[in-house]
Structure formats: structure tokens, C-alpha cells
Design a protein around this motif. Structure first.
Motif, PDB file in Angstrom:
ATOM      1  N   ALA A  16       0.816  -1.222   0.000  1.00 17.28           N
ATOM      2  CA  ALA A  16       0.000   0.000   0.000  1.00 17.28           C
ATOM      3  C   ALA A  16       0.849   1.271   0.000  1.00 17.28           C
ATOM      4  CB  ALA A  16      -0.919   0.006   1.217  1.00 17.28           C
ATOM      5  N   GLU A  17       2.086   1.190   0.517  1.00 15.27           N
ATOM      6  CA  GLU A  17       2.938   2.378   0.604  1.00 15.27           C
ATOM      7  C   GLU A  17       3.870   2.538  -0.593  1.00 15.27           C
ATOM      8  OE1 GLU A  17       4.919   2.996   4.331  1.00 15.27           O
ATOM      9  OE2 GLU A  17       3.206   2.233   5.468  1.00 15.27           O
ATOM     10  N   PHE A  44       9.105   5.156  -2.487  1.00 19.93           N
ATOM     11  CA  PHE A  44       8.711   4.726  -1.144  1.00 19.93           C
ATOM     12  C   PHE A  44       8.953   5.882  -0.186  1.00 19.93           C
ATOM     13  CE2 PHE A  44       9.852   2.522   2.901  1.00 19.93           C
ATOM     14  CZ  PHE A  44       8.616   1.947   3.153  1.00 19.93           C
ATOM     15  N   ASP A  45       7.910   6.289   0.532  1.00 21.94           N
ATOM     16  CA  ASP A  45       8.016   7.413   1.460  1.00 21.94           C
ATOM     17  C   ASP A  45       8.631   6.918   2.769  1.00 21.94           C
ATOM     18  OD1 ASP A  45       7.844   9.737   2.865  1.00 21.94           O
ATOM     19  OD2 ASP A  45       5.698  10.051   2.520  1.00 21.94           O
ATOM     20  N   ASN A  48       7.720   8.934   6.222  1.00 20.70           N
ATOM     21  CA  ASN A  48       6.381   8.815   6.813  1.00 20.70           C
ATOM     22  C   ASN A  48       5.878   7.384   6.949  1.00 20.70           C
ATOM     23  OD1 ASN A  48       6.182  11.634   6.984  1.00 20.70           O
ATOM     24  ND2 ASN A  48       5.585  11.731   4.835  1.00 20.70           N
ATOM     25  N   THR A  49       6.726   6.404   6.768  1.00 22.08           N
ATOM     26  CA  THR A  49       6.273   5.016   6.844  1.00 22.08           C
ATOM     27  C   THR A  49       6.174   4.529   8.288  1.00 22.08           C
ATOM     28  OG1 THR A  49       6.618   2.781   6.018  1.00 22.08           O
ATOM     29  CG2 THR A  49       8.582   3.996   6.652  1.00 22.08           C
ATOM     30  N   ASP A  50       5.234   3.616   8.510  1.00 16.02           N
ATOM     31  CA  ASP A  50       5.103   2.969   9.813  1.00 16.02           C
ATOM     32  C   ASP A  50       5.526   1.506   9.719  1.00 16.02           C
ATOM     33  OD1 ASP A  50       4.132   5.255  11.078  1.00 16.02           O
ATOM     34  OD2 ASP A  50       2.074   4.831  10.414  1.00 16.02           O
ATOM     35  N   ALA A  51       5.966   1.084   8.538  1.00 17.91           N
ATOM     36  CA  ALA A  51       6.333  -0.312   8.323  1.00 17.91           C
ATOM     37  C   ALA A  51       7.675  -0.665   8.961  1.00 17.91           C
ATOM     38  CB  ALA A  51       6.394  -0.607   6.829  1.00 17.91           C
ATOM     39  N   LYS A  57      14.261   3.190  10.826  1.00 20.51           N
ATOM     40  CA  LYS A  57      13.870   4.332   9.992  1.00 20.51           C
ATOM     41  C   LYS A  57      14.893   5.458  10.120  1.00 20.51           C
ATOM     42  CE  LYS A  57       9.774   6.444  10.662  1.00 20.51           C
ATOM     43  NZ  LYS A  57       8.430   7.005  10.424  1.00 20.51           N
TER      44      LYS A  57
END
Length: 142
Positions: A16-17, A44-45, A48-51, A57
Motif C-alpha cells: 500500500a505504501e 517509497f516514502d 512517513n512510513t510505519d512499516a 527508519k
């Protein structure tokens, strides 16, 4: 796409990201190349990713800083003639890039002292080699 692209352990790239963009590939190819969008750009951001875990990060943001544009990392692939294979290549490239960037830093090297026996053996071999070479000269055969 063939399943989730694992970065390391249980962490993988969330589909989704991922932002995909397709365009015409440059280079030779004939009539078909002018109509097909086979070049792939995957974005790929990272900021701002939470993955990714927070530590990973931060590490990735630090190490990939020169490649980032507003916290977004972009990877291109245009080696193959098929868009699907280029998609696979871009996703694999992004996963390996993130795996490398999030890897923990190597442990610092501890300086160790060379054992005396090793040093003595080296000097003994050196002296023996020197004697062998000195014996080759024709001096003293007189």
C-alpha cells in the motif's frame, strides 16, 4: 507481484505504501517499444512510513540522505523488456537498498597484541631465508 518483499526478518515492504510510475524505456527495441511503458520507477516514502521500526527508519534516513527527495526514495528499473520483470527488479532493488541502510553498524574492532611466538617465528624464518640467499652468491669459493 510475487509476494511481499522482505527487508529483514519479519519486516517487509507494504504494498500500500509503494508508489509505482511507468514510462517508456529508452534505447533500441523496434516498433513495440514505442507503445509500451516498460520502465518502472518505484517510490517509497521513507520519512512517513510505519512499516519500519523507528530505529531502522532513523538509520535509513541518515544513510540514504543524499538519495532522498522530501523523505522519498526512488528506484528505477528498465533492464528488461517486460514491465512485470522490471517491477520485480525495482522492488527487489528497493528491498535490498533498505536492508543495507537499516543494518546495524559493525562492531568496533578491538586492537589485540601479536603473540610473541608468532613474531619470533616470523623473524626466524626471515633470517633463515636471508642465509639461504646469502649462500647463493659466489663469495668464498675461491
Amino acid at each position: 507481484m510475487s509476494g511481499p518483499h522482505v527487508i529483514r526478518g519479519s519486516v517487509s515492504l507494504p504494498e500500500a505504501e509503494l508508489m509505482w510510475r511507468f514510462s517508456r524505456s529508452s534505447g533500441p527495441g523496434g516498433q513495440h517499444v514505442n507503445t509500451s511503458d516498460s520502465q518502472v520507477e518505484l517510490r517509497f516514502d521513507l520519512a512517513n512510513t510505519d512499516a519500519l521500526p523507528e530505529v531502522w527508519k532513523q538509520r535509513a534516513l541518515e544513510r540514504l540522505a543524499p538519495r532522498l527527495v522530501d523523505g522519498v526514495i526512488a528506484v528505477r528499473a528498465s533492464e528488461h523488456r517486460s514491465q512485470w520483470r522490471n517491477r520485480e527488479m525495482a522492488a527487489t532493488r528497493l528491498a535490498s537498498l533498505l536492508a543495507e541502510a537499516t543494518a546495524p553498524p559493525p562492531k568496533p574492532r578491538r586492537a589485540t597484541k601479536i603473540p610473541r611466538g608468532i613474531n619470533e617465528r616470523r623473524l626466524r624464518n626471515k633470517k633463515q631465508r636471508s642465509e639461504t640467499k646469502r649462500g647463493r652468491s659466489g663469495r668464498g669459493w675461491g
